[in-house]
Design an enzyme around this catalytic site. Structure first.
Site, short mmCIF file in Angstrom:
data_model
loop_
_atom_site.label_atom_id
_atom_site.label_comp_id
_atom_site.label_asym_id
_atom_site.label_seq_id
_atom_site.Cartn_x
_atom_site.Cartn_y
_atom_site.Cartn_z
CG HIS A 59 -1.68 -1.22 1.45
ND1 HIS A 59 -2.54 -1.71 0.51
CD2 HIS A 59 -1.72 -2.09 2.49
CE1 HIS A 59 -3.08 -2.83 0.97
NE2 HIS A 59 -2.60 -3.08 2.16
CG HIS A 117 -5.99 -5.89 1.27
ND1 HIS A 117 -6.83 -5.04 1.90
CD2 HIS A 117 -4.86 -5.93 2.01
CE1 HIS A 117 -6.26 -4.58 3.00
NE2 HIS A 117 -5.07 -5.10 3.10
#
Ligand SMILES: Nc1ncnc2c1ncn2[C@@H]1O[C@H](COP(=O)(O)OP(=O)(O)O)[C@@H](O)[C@H]1O
Ligand SMILES: Nc1ncnc2c1ncn2[C@@H]1O[C@H](COP(=O)(O)OP(=O)(O)O)[C@@H](O)[C@H]1O
Ligand SMILES: [Mg+2]
Ligand SMILES: [Mg+2]
Ligand SMILES: [Mg+2]
Ligand SMILES: [Mg+2]
Lengths: 333, 210, 333, 210
Positions: free
Chosen positions: C57, C219
């Protein structure tokens, strides 16, 4: 083609509008002709700095308009250099009387359009100097070719010449600092995937799943050659070798290391490349004094990166460290 | 057939039609060895020329070409914008304010245009650029005019055919100027997009006179 | 799979090493167990702020370690929350005695691992408060589900709670500011393409050329539903509508608008989305007081974006404006 | 067959083999309704368990399971790490320091493990999680033990078979816990990866005793 756009023809206009709304504290927007200026332009007594080129390389150039860097950015259509009727008013808008430096990436289109704009500006009594950026070692440099392209080094030229202008250097002084940066920076890039120009609707080139393009530029042009996919360390070595050779980097050299993402590569991968590049430079006895890692000069959503090395001296380091406050680069201000 | 202002306007409108029609083809050619924008740029530029012409008819062929030069210069961008802008500007200067163009004057105008492109772009024949369409076109027009042809159409046709052949002949060349030069040897085997658009422009000149 | 990596198993370690080398002025790195701390941690008398989660991320979370934001970041494997034996030492390392706040995105794994670490830290005499971030309106919130995910709002919680800690707020004070941000921020995301987890080697989901996923997380999970590709304005409206409805944004509201890239989307497209979002908010009578546009919380190389809206009050605005100096967010310092 | 420390070590080694062998399958299951990491996580975790076991053999089954709990807790991460960590920890506590496990004790240990998972994860049967493998396994083991079977293998087999059936039975369920719950109705039609890895663990227990 999948893009967050409304219409290929309105991409530049709408994105510039959005940029202007998001950064209204820093910049002002002219919509027709399209250009972006520092909100407080022209800055009294300061040499003006104008750069520009085709769109699709964001944050370059609009992201670098602000204190300590550019006074104006002139975006063309995607991958198409802007026209004199954009460059001229941008030049006039940022001229405080101290003259204007054009920072031009070495592409035929950019060179010709800025050349015309510079002539027209001179005709209106504005002194213009041009700094040509041509740092791409992937391309042969010769009188008989279009010469090396301007790529990653452009960001460094804009930052450092911008700092020189901000500290009050003369027109010739700012231009010569810009040229010094250009003379000491070299870059080489790789693509893992192509980008898609909105109006073209198709990837700029086709790469197999196990191939990469070495020596790409920032316009989705194919590179110099195609090789099988390698690991990050191997690719880093391959990019860095000609850069260091061309600059003749060796023991005792101090450098700025710039690992640039082409737009579609995760930051984590850029840091993996950066890690290896530091090792290689260390092995050569050189010291990485300053770094920049991220998406700073891109080719739309292309996956890949470029590595730039700038040989530093004390003055260039000081100018690099000088305050800058733009949408994409900010410190000390 | 006289090459007057009305012909020039017809010509420029046909150029716009040709660019719209070949937009995708020119983008594809540029995609292979450049940056995928040539068709988009030329289409945008000539649409703007048509819009300009709609604001009021130029009185001479030279005036029409000057208006075209200024419009292309300000709307096309890239390498092609300034190169075509200069070409049309030099041609306009060469034609002056004559109301009609005779074959010799047309050949001279083409030569002036080509010289303008070379002056700005520094390309030589064989560098795989639009110069490779213009140079044979200039030679063919000059030869046809010198052969004493008083038939303007024949001169236009000679120029167009030579430009088309010149564009085809760029296929095997290795580019030394423009964006395709970055590809080195890999540029061989592809046609130069600017040479193709140049041939389209010279072919439109025939259509306007036919 | 094409990535600038050496080995799927070494991605996190090497990228953290590179990050540490590039930002040695800001952070210190612990390699085993892996965590990143502010270089000057623990800061005397200041509440420590720790966040973490799966890697992939970036710049979240390591990019937010520094003055005015996080004291430590704890990266797990790609998309896998870190373990207590990383979180605990990071927590201890940044505790100056004033206690530590854990900022945890609401995923079962993150919640459980941070919970265990917090218990262990308490057992060692460190007071820990946990701020759970759950801003994703794509996900149904109920006692009987895993609840809403923590996504874009996390960046805003970290910045604003970080500023509260920096100004000297107490442990409970910092936690309650963080909770206030979380209560006032909502987010919704879209994917134009999937990402590829390095060890999986294949895209996380398959999307046709004319399809997009609405309601994706960070995700690579598929979203809530799949629709035909729309233009940017249409997509923006679709994302913003549930965000504004859930926050009940209306006339007179002041907001921070955050358009976040998922990693593979050009900046120019994010500004096109931003432009439309500003129009929509204006039509509702709300004012965009602050903005953030860019890749701040990503899902590897996924193409797409998320839109977050935070309802501002004077204190939150002041804390947002407070100096911050991290690798990825910097102003006033 | 006695379920002693040697059996436990064999079991945990077989778990590691099973995770390595099914790594890709578990990643694929998680790719469909999660984030593609379950196989990688379990493989990494049990490799670490094997490494730990290599440092010195535990003296009781309970000690082996406690070591496994701590290792999974610190190496797996994600949801599965703490859940399996708690499961093994609760089972270890339930077994205490007895040198051998009788069928009733095994059934109780499984129940303790399942209760640990539920305590931490708050999932109910039918939520499409690993609980859907553990709950039928607990029930089957208890029934087999209560039926007076003194054959440990039969109890292990009953648990493994029930877990496998439980994993298969997650296919049509709509997830209400864990990452798959974000998909809502779209989670139906896929098997829960944690239920499958749970069944692999319980099947390995049979292999170690056979
Ligand atoms: N130096 C030059 N001299 C003559 N023609 C050139 C030169 N450089 C480029 N060209 C022509 O311009 C064409 C490309 O135009 P275009 O794609 O619109 O611009 P750009 O290369 O800036 O994207 C080439 O196909 C070539 O014919
Ligand atoms: N609340 C819960 N209770 C029980 N099991 C759960 C819960 N949440 C997730 N799981 C299990 O964990 C598995 C996913 O594990 P893993 O992929 O390793 O973690 P993550 O979801 O964090 O990526 C799911 O398949 C499910 O069986
Ligand atoms: Mg171009
Ligand atoms: Mg082009
Ligand atoms: Mg995970
Ligand atoms: Mg998972």
């Amino acid at each position: 083609m999948k893009k967050l756009i409304n219409d290929p023809k309105s991409v530049v206009a709408e994105s510039v509008q959005g940029f202007g709304l998001a950064h209204a504290d820093l910049v002002a927007i002219s919509e027709d002709p399209t250009y972006i200026t520092r909100k407080d332009a022209p800055v009294n007594g300061k040499v003006g700095l104008v750069s520009g080129g085709g769109s699709g390389h964001e944050p370059l150039h609009a992201g670098y308009v602000g204190k300590g860097m550019l006074d104006a950015a002139v975006p063309g259509a995607v991958f198409t250099s802007p026209t004199p009727d954009q460059i001229l008013p941008a030049t006039l808008a940022v001229n405080s009387g101290a003259g204007v430096v054009h920072i031009v990436k070495n592409y035929t289109g950019d060179v010709l359009n800025f050349e015309t704009a510079a002539e027209l500006a001179e005709a209106e009594g504005v002194s213009v100097r041009t700094v040509l950026v041509n740092d791409d070692v992937a391309v042969e440099d010769s009188l008989y070719t279009a010469g090396r392209r301007g790529v990653g080094g452009t960001v460094l030229v804009e930052k450092i010449a911008g700092a020189a202008a901000e500290r009050g250097d003369s027109l010739d002084g700012v231009a010569s600092i810009g040229e010094r940066v250009n003379a000491n920076v070299r870059t080489m890039g790789v693509a893992l995937s192509a980008c898609t120009v909105p109006h073209a609707g198709q990837p700029s080139f086709d790469l197999a799943d196990d191939e990469i393009e070495i020596g790409i530029g920032i316009h989705g042009e194919p590179g110099r050659h195609r090789i099988p996919l390698e690991n990050a360390d191997g690719i880093t070595d391959r990019l860095l070798e000609p850069v260091l050779a061309d600059l003749n980097i060796g023991s005792g050299d101090k450098v700025l290391l710039f690992v640039n993402g082409m737009g579609g590569t995760p930051q984590s991968e850029l840091y993996i490349v950066y890690r290896r590049a530091v090792q290689v430079l260390k092995d050569k006895g050189a010291t990485v004094e300053r770094s920049l890692v991220g998406n700073y000069i891109t080719a739309l959503e292309m996956q890949g990166c470029s590595i730039s090395v700038l040989r530093l001296d004390d003055e260039l380091t000081e100018l690099w460290d000088a305050p800058v406050h733009t949408a994409a680069l900010r410190w000390g201000a | 057939m006289v090459l007057d202002a009305a012909w020039a306007v017809r010509w420029l409108n046909l150029c716009a039609e040709a660019m719209a029609e070949h937009r995708v083809e020119l983008i594809e050619l540029d995609r292979a060895i450049g940056d995928s924008d040539h068709g988009e740029n030329m289409d945008r530029g000539f649409q703007a020329v048509v819009a300009k012409l709609g604001e009021g008819a130029p009185e001479t062929p030279g005036a029409a070409m000057k208006l075209t030069a200024m419009t292309l210069m300000s709307k096309v961008g890239g390498a092609a914008g300034p190169l075509y802008g200069t070409a049309f500007l030099r041609a306009a200067t060469s034609l002056g304010d004559s109301a009609e163009i005779d074959p010799g004057a047309w050949a001279s105008a083409l030569a002036a245009a080509r010289d303008g492109i070379v002056a700005r772009g520094k390309a030589e024949p064989g560098d795989k650029t639009m110069v490779d369409a213009w140079t044979p076109a200039v030679d063919a027009a000059r030869a046809a005019a010198d052969a004493g042809s008083s038939d303007a159409l024949a001169v236009l046709v000679a120029a167009a055919e030579a430009a088309e052949a010149g564009a085809v002949a760029t296929d095997p060349l290795v580019a030394r100027k423009g964006r395709a030069s970055y590809l080195g040897e890999r540029s061989a085997g592809h046609r130069d997009p600017g040479a193709v658009s140049s041939a389209l422009i010279l072919r439109a000149a025939v259509g306007a006179a036919a």
